[in-house]
Each structure stands twice: as C-alpha cells, then as structure tokens.
Design a protein around this motif. Structure first.
Motif, mmCIF file in Angstrom:
data_model
loop_
_atom_site.group_PDB
_atom_site.id
_atom_site.type_symbol
_atom_site.label_atom_id
_atom_site.label_comp_id
_atom_site.label_asym_id
_atom_site.label_seq_id
_atom_site.Cartn_x
_atom_site.Cartn_y
_atom_site.Cartn_z
ATOM 1 N N TYR A 246 60.100 32.913 109.986
ATOM 2 C CA TYR A 246 59.014 32.106 110.541
ATOM 3 C C TYR A 246 58.611 30.981 109.592
ATOM 4 O O TYR A 246 58.178 29.911 110.031
ATOM 5 N N ALA A 247 58.747 31.210 108.289
ATOM 6 C CA ALA A 247 58.457 30.137 107.332
ATOM 7 C C ALA A 247 59.412 28.971 107.550
ATOM 8 O O ALA A 247 59.022 27.792 107.482
ATOM 9 N N ASN A 248 60.681 29.279 107.829
ATOM 10 C CA ASN A 248 61.664 28.244 108.131
ATOM 11 C C ASN A 248 61.270 27.473 109.389
ATOM 12 O O ASN A 248 61.354 26.235 109.436
ATOM 13 N N LEU A 249 60.824 28.210 110.418
ATOM 14 C CA LEU A 249 60.400 27.539 111.657
ATOM 15 C C LEU A 249 59.164 26.676 111.423
ATOM 16 O O LEU A 249 59.010 25.617 112.055
ATOM 17 N N LEU B 33 63.050 26.591 119.815
ATOM 18 C CA LEU B 33 62.485 27.921 119.566
ATOM 19 C C LEU B 33 61.250 27.834 118.685
ATOM 20 O O LEU B 33 60.235 28.516 118.929
ATOM 21 N N ALA B 34 61.305 27.000 117.642
ATOM 22 C CA ALA B 34 60.166 26.856 116.740
ATOM 23 C C ALA B 34 58.945 26.326 117.479
ATOM 24 O O ALA B 34 57.824 26.812 117.290
ATOM 25 N N ARG B 35 59.158 25.332 118.312
ATOM 26 C CA ARG B 35 58.030 24.763 119.064
ATOM 27 C C ARG B 35 57.448 25.769 120.046
ATOM 28 O O ARG B 35 56.242 25.834 120.254
ATOM 29 N N GLU B 36 58.334 26.568 120.661
ATOM 30 C CA GLU B 36 57.870 27.563 121.623
ATOM 31 C C GLU B 36 57.063 28.660 120.933
ATOM 32 O O GLU B 36 55.942 28.980 121.350
ATOM 33 N N ARG B 37 57.618 29.242 119.865
ATOM 34 C CA ARG B 37 56.970 30.391 119.232
ATOM 35 C C ARG B 37 55.728 29.993 118.453
ATOM 36 O O ARG B 37 54.700 30.681 118.516
ATOM 37 N N LEU B 38 55.809 28.929 117.713
ATOM 38 C CA LEU B 38 54.660 28.546 116.893
ATOM 39 C C LEU B 38 53.610 27.796 117.707
ATOM 40 O O LEU B 38 52.541 27.486 117.196
ATOM 41 N N THR C 27 50.255 34.269 112.118
ATOM 42 C CA THR C 27 50.982 35.321 111.411
ATOM 43 C C THR C 27 52.015 34.713 110.468
ATOM 44 O O THR C 27 52.193 35.183 109.332
ATOM 45 N N ALA C 28 52.699 33.688 110.931
ATOM 46 C CA ALA C 28 53.680 33.008 110.078
ATOM 47 C C ALA C 28 53.016 32.432 108.832
ATOM 48 O O ALA C 28 53.555 32.513 107.723
ATOM 49 N N GLU C 29 51.837 31.863 108.999
ATOM 50 C CA GLU C 29 51.104 31.314 107.846
ATOM 51 C C GLU C 29 50.742 32.417 106.860
ATOM 52 O O GLU C 29 50.788 32.226 105.640
ATOM 53 N N MET C 30 50.386 33.602 107.384
ATOM 54 C CA MET C 30 50.044 34.731 106.522
ATOM 55 C C MET C 30 51.273 35.210 105.744
ATOM 56 O O MET C 30 51.182 35.540 104.557
#
Length: 729
Positions: A581-584, A649-654, A662-665
């Motif tokens: 998620y950090a990559n996304l 995918l990144a735009r959809e999930r984030l 959660t990704a930020e955490m």
C-alpha cells in the motif's frame, strides 16, 4: 442414529481371579465416581441398598490387569474392546468439529461413556466441550456401570446431564424441549448391552425431539411470512431518522462463543453501535457445551425485530433460507473462510446484503460479489476497552507475544498432509512437497513478493496449465485454508525462535501468551498461559517493554492497535508485501510521467517517477533498504514504475478512506518493523534503553491511529454504507 449394530466379541484371554474383596473394591470405585456427580444426580440410600442386593446376584471377577468383569448368561466377559471400537468413529468426529449433544443410553459397561469423557476438544475450537445426555432407565444398571473403573474427574463436568430411573425419558425430553435455542441431539448411541431400555428409548426419543423441533421451526417460519416487509424507501427513512423522529436502530449480532476472537469482536462492535445510539443484541451460546439451534436466528428476528443483522464471516444465506431478505444484513469478513469463495454465494447476495472487512479482490473478480455492496475495511480494536497510558517502570517482561498459534509447524504440516491423504490420496505426495517448498521460501525470504511466489509454487505443483474455470474454488481454498495458514505458522514460529534466542543471549524475559505453548518442543519454557480479552490482555500489552506481531497477511493487525491503545509498544515482522500500500500511495500522490517509448517496446510499466525528486518514493526506498528487503534491480535506473493496471488499482483502493488511512498508518509505523533476528534485537535494545523515547513513540502511534482502525469507526462506516446505498434508490 449412530450405528452400534456390530457383534460383541468375547475376549477369552482374560485370566480371572475371583477375590472375596471384589464387592468392597467395586463399592470403593462407585463411591469415587458418585462423589463427582452433583447432589441432584446422586442415588438415594434405598437405591444404593437395592443395588447391593442386586449386584450380589451376579458373578464379578477382577482380571490380572485390574479390569472388573461380570460373568453370567446375558453378558460376555469382556465387551470393552468391542464397545470402544463401536464408538471410535463418533469420537473421531467429535474431536474435529463442534456438534449438538450426544444422547447415550446405557452406561453398563461404561466403556462408551469413558471414551466420551476422555475425548479431546476439537483442535480448532479448544473452548468447546461436547455435551452428553446420559439416559438410563434402571438405577441398578447405572450404578453397576459406575462400579467398573474410576472414570476420572471429567465425570463431574457440567457438560454431562444425567437422566436416570423412573420417568428418565420424560425428564430428558422436557429438558431438551425446554431449551429450544439449543441444537437438538446430533446423534444417538445406544449401548448394545443395556438390559432395561428406557420407555421411550433413545431412538424413539430422538424421533419425538425431531418432530417437536420441526413444529417449532414451522411456527417461526409462519411468523416470518406474516411480518410486514419493508420497502427500500421505508428502510431509507428508518435509517435516516433513527434516534431522531424514530426509535433507535435495533442491531442483531449473532456470533460464536467457541471462537475467542469472534466472541469479543462481536461484543466490542455491539458496544460501538450502542455508543452510536443503537439498541444491540448479541446472540451467543451461554456455556462452553452449547451449540445454538438453527431456529435461534428465526426466534431472535421474530422477538427482537432487528433493523440490521451483522454476522462475522457468514452471509445471510448461511443463517437459513427463512431469514427475511428485506432486513439489511452485513457480513463482516474477518477470515478468508472457504465457504465465502463460492460463486453460489455471490449469486445469492441480494440488494440488502453488504459485505465488508477483509474482502479479497477475488470475491468480486471470480465469485460474483457485487462491487457496489462490497467494501474493504480494516481489522479494528476497541478504544474504550484498551485505552490506557504507557508505564515507564514495573515491567514483568522485556519481550512478549500474544498468539494462540502454538502448534508446531511440523505438527501442522503433518495434519494438513494427513487430511490430504484422506480427501485426495493421489495429491498427498505433491502437496507435502509443496509445503516443504513453502517452508523454505518463508524462512529465507528477502526481497521477493511472498504472495506471488507462493501462488507460483501452488500453480507449478497443481495447475501447470492454468486454473480451469471449475477449479477456481479449489485453488482459492488451497491457498486460504491450507498453504497460507501453514506459511503464516512457519513465519510466526521463526520469529518466536528469534525472540527466544535473543532473550537467552541477553538475559531478557520473554513470555509467550496463549493456549498450548507449554507443549512446544523448543519454546515451552517461555509459555505464560492464555489471557482473557480485556483488562488482562491490556495489562499484558502494557507491562512488557515490547510486544511482537508477525503476519504475512497484515502488518497492521487489531493486535497492533490494541497494543498501542493499551500503552504497549508493538514491533512487527515485515516482508516486502507489507509495503504494497505504501507503493500505491506513492503512485497516487506523486506527479507521474509517462514514457511512450517504453510502451512501444512492450514494457508494461510506462508510468514512473524519479526517485530522487520524489520525497515519498525516496522515503519508501530508504525504509526497504534499512529492512534489507529492497529489490535493487527494480530501481537500478533511479525510477519507480507502475503499469496502467496498477495505477487504476491504486486510485480505486486508496479512493476508499479506510484503505487510505490504513495505508498511511502502515507507512508511519515502519520504524517499528524488523525482518531478521539482528534487527529485532536492535529494536528491543533501543526500547529497553530509552523508556522515555519508547513512551513517546507509543503516544505518537495512538495519535496517528485513524478512527477507521477502531470499532467505533467501523460501526460508523457500516451504517454510512447502508444509508448511502438506500439513499441511491
């Protein structure tokens, strides 16, 4: 009815020696066994005296091995082996899953009863204890059965219910039918040596119980058919005005007592809904031997009249066909359970069904779950239950870990392979080799994407030509139910061994909390026993300098959140997948460039950013390098690259707030991650050496924790999702 029709064999090899003290020996055994029963189940003095007279009319012997046997025209001298062989399939079933009560008629001789007393709890439900209903029409037979052998302390367990003597059948029938929320007896065992059968006997009783249960179900179904069905507009108004112009929402949460996590997760969610102004009811077994009847769900719907039903891991269709379809229902997914990965489930999801939680993409992509009613949400912790400030002295350990996954990986592997030998013998050898390859991969993992490599191993072993359409569920189940849990077990136990090595080397205290660690061949000396969820667990988090977490599936887990909220410092074993998620996040936040030349060359990653010019990319690469999991070949040209599919995918999930937060955490906690034993030791040493810095880090973690990672947050998100969907009508 359980089949006990096989012939009883006579063992002619017992060398009997009749002693004059045999009656005294038997009375001593009887007294010891009766002392374990509750007073209400004890015989009267008259019944005991009648037994003494009757038992003296039979010939009793004690064999050289101490076994007491009876010899007369009606009974062979030794029925033990035959009794035990007859009941063996039943015991094997009871030791693998939870079942409704066993109805046993006849305890003379007591070998079937003893097997039921000694049966192990199901391996996946250690808190469950099988209920046994014992029926015996004749007190003399009952007392004879208890005078053979010391049956042990288990005889006095509450899970045994005794119905002996006159009107025993009527009392048993009344007891069962007075508990309509309990599952009825699941199987009947009639001792083939019973001399005086009950009237009605166990077989006839089971028939009568079935008739009454069907009648009860029929009445409840009629109630369901007669209730008013709410339209979509009606439900929209109900959810929109609840607590204002209308009474609070009523939320029903059926759950399972026999899963520790699910029991407490349901209770915490109910509290969160209550704090939001809802009226909640948790449907739960009342003791460790109860299994709820399928009619319980219908009864709860009829009596409580819920506006929302929330079940953990089970969609509406698994609650029974008669649960009303118009009541909003949420399936809160916590585990990748096999029954969820079925296209039939996807087809049965109606317009008032919602699926949230640990939702894997394949539920939508392969099994037909409607995307607009499905939403990923993180695993959460109760802020109200675990809120506490950190301490800076009085620690009872330097290192601690709370996990019930204590079974050694080798034993788990043997069990998985054993099951495969039973269910698919031809595949067992290949499957065993697959697990060996997975173990090698997990214990040596560095920069590789673990999920990708495990998938590759599975496909090479079983699907070299691709996964056929009809085998998708099998392929998914193989990963979710067998290979991934095994990989997780290996991953955790390797980290536990690292902690043990460090503790011994440095003289630090290491405590492993959870069930079964005292049986571990290498780690038993660190076992500290199980903990109750709540104050006891929170104190454990707080009173250790660090708490370890290790999972190949999720680096930010509810254990991590609970630990921080309790004033503890969680340190987490990470792999390259942990930073997915950090990559996304870099992908959606950076100013990406597009290389047309790369596309013409057939390269599928034309989107890129220069690492040195992008702080987010630089930070991510620095984290990966510090943890020694950076694949330098991917970034040799100084660029971080993505494909069109990854960008979408990144735009959809984030774009979903819960996933973004959660990704930020995950990124914010990277200073608490380790990937090998040396890094683990450095983090522990730092926390021990600077308690003030440790406590500041804990407070920072609590401040950074998004509301989405709490039960309050997920309860809000659930209600918001339903309201949004209803308002779209």
């Amino acid at each position: 009815m359980f089949d006990v029709s096989e012939l009883i064999e006579t063992d002619s090899h017992i060398e009997a020696d009749r002693g004059f003290g045999i009656q005294a020996i038997r009375e001593g055994i009887l007294r010891a066994n009766l002392a374990r029963l509750r007073p209400v189940d004890q015989p009267s003095k008259a019944q005991l005296e009648a037994w003494r007279v009757a038992t003296n009319a039979s010939e009793w012997f004690q064999a050289e091995d101490g076994l007491i046997v009876r010899c007369n025209e009606a009974m062979s001298r030794d029925t033990r082996r035959a009794n035990e062989r007859t009941v063996k399939p039943l015991i094997e079933e009871l030791e693998t899953r939870c079942r409704g009560p066993v109805l046993l008629e006849g305890v003379d001789p007591p070998w079937m009863l003893k097997k039921l007393i000694d049966a192990q709890t199901p391996i996946d439900f250690q808190s469950f204890h099988q209920r046994v209903l014992v029926l015996q029409a004749d007190w003399n037979e009952f007392l004879d059965g208890l005078a053979y052998v010391d049956l042990g302390e288990g005889l006095g367990d509450e899970r045994f219910k005794w119905f002996v003597g006159d009107e025993a059948s009527e009392r048993l029938l009344g007891w069962v039918c007075g508990r309509l929320d309990d599952a009825p007896p699941a199987m009947v065992v009639q001792n083939p040596m019973v001399r005086t059968k009950a009237l009605p006997d166990s077989t006839a009783l089971m028939h009568e119980i079935d008739v009454r249960w069907l009648k009860n179900e029929s009445e409840l179904v009629q109630f369901m058919k007669g209730r008013s069905v709410g339209s979509r507009a009606w439900w929209s108004k109900r959810f929109g005005q609840a607590g204002q112009e209308q009474e609070p929402l009523r939320v029903l949460i059926p759950t399972a007592r026999h899963s520790t996590y699910l029991k407490y997760a349901a209770a915490d969610l109910a509290q969160a809904f209550t704090d939001l102004g809802c009226n909640c009811q948790v449907q739960l077994e009342q003791d460790d031997s109860q299994i709820l009847s399928k009619n319980t769900h219908l009864r709860s719907v009829h009596e409580f009249d819920p506006d929302l039903i929330v079940t953990i891991n089970y969609p509406r269709c698994k609650l029974g066909e008669h649960i009303p379809k118009d009541i909003p229902h949420i399936c809160w997914v916590q585990d990748a359970m096999a029954h969820l990965f079925d296209w039939k489930i996807g087809e049965l999801i109606g317009e008032m069904d919602f699926v949230v939680g640990m939702v894997k993409p394949e539920l939508i992509d392969q099994f037909g779950y409607p995307a607009e009613q499905t939403r990923w949400m993180p695993m959460v912790a109760s802020k109200a239950k675990f809120g506490h400030e950190p301490i800076d002295e009085g620690f009872d350990s330097e290192i601690a870990w709370v996990t019930h996954q204590s079974e050694h990986p080798d034993l788990f592997r043997d069990r998985l392979v054993g099951n495969m030998k039973v269910n698919a013998p031809a595949a067992a050898k290949t499957f065993a080799k697959l697990l060996d390859d997975v173990e090698q991969l997990v214990t040596t993992i560095t920069t590789q994407n673990l999920r990708t490599h495990i998938d590759s191993l599975i496909d090479q072993a079983f699907f070299p030509n691709g996964v056929p359409e009809g085998a998708r569920a099998i392929r998914t189940s193989m990963y979710n139910d067998m290979v991934n849990p095994y990989a997780e077990r290996v991953f955790r136990h390797q980290a536990a061994q690292w902690a043990a090595n460090i503790a011994v080397r440095r003289g630090w205290r290491f405590k492993l909390y959870g069930k079964g660690w005292e049986e571990h061949p290498q780690l038993a000396k660190f076992a500290a026993g199980p903990l109750e969820h709540g104050d006891e667990l929170g104190a454990c988090y707080r009173n250790s300098v660090v708490q370890i977490h290790a999972s190949i599936n999720q680096v930010v887990h509810q254990r991590v959140s609970e630990c921080l909220l309790s004033g503890g410092l969680p340190i987490c074993r990470a792999i390259s997948n942990s930073f997915g998620y950090a990559n996304l996040m870099v992908c959606v936040s950076a100013d990406l460039e597009y290389d047309k030349d790369l596309m013409t060359q057939g390269v599928r990653t034309p989107w890129y950013v220069e690492i040195d010019s992008c702080p987010q990319a630089s930070d991510l690469i620095e984290h990966l390098r510090r943890l020694e999991i950076c694949d330098e070949q991917l970034y040799a040209d100084g660029k971080m690259k993505w494909s069109d599919e990854t960008l979408a995918l990144a735009r959809e999930r984030l774009g979903v707030s819960e996933q973004r937060e959660t990704a930020e955490m995950v990124v914010s906690m990277s200073d608490l991650y380790f990937t090998n034993e040396a890094q683990l030791e450095v983090i522990i040493e730092r926390a021990i050496g600077d308690k003030a810095a440790r406590n500041r880090r804990i407070c920072k973690g609590v401040e950074q924790m998004p509301r989405a990672l709490t039960t309050d947050g997920i309860a809000e998100s659930m209600l918001k999702m339903i309201r949004t969907k209803l308002d779209q009508a």
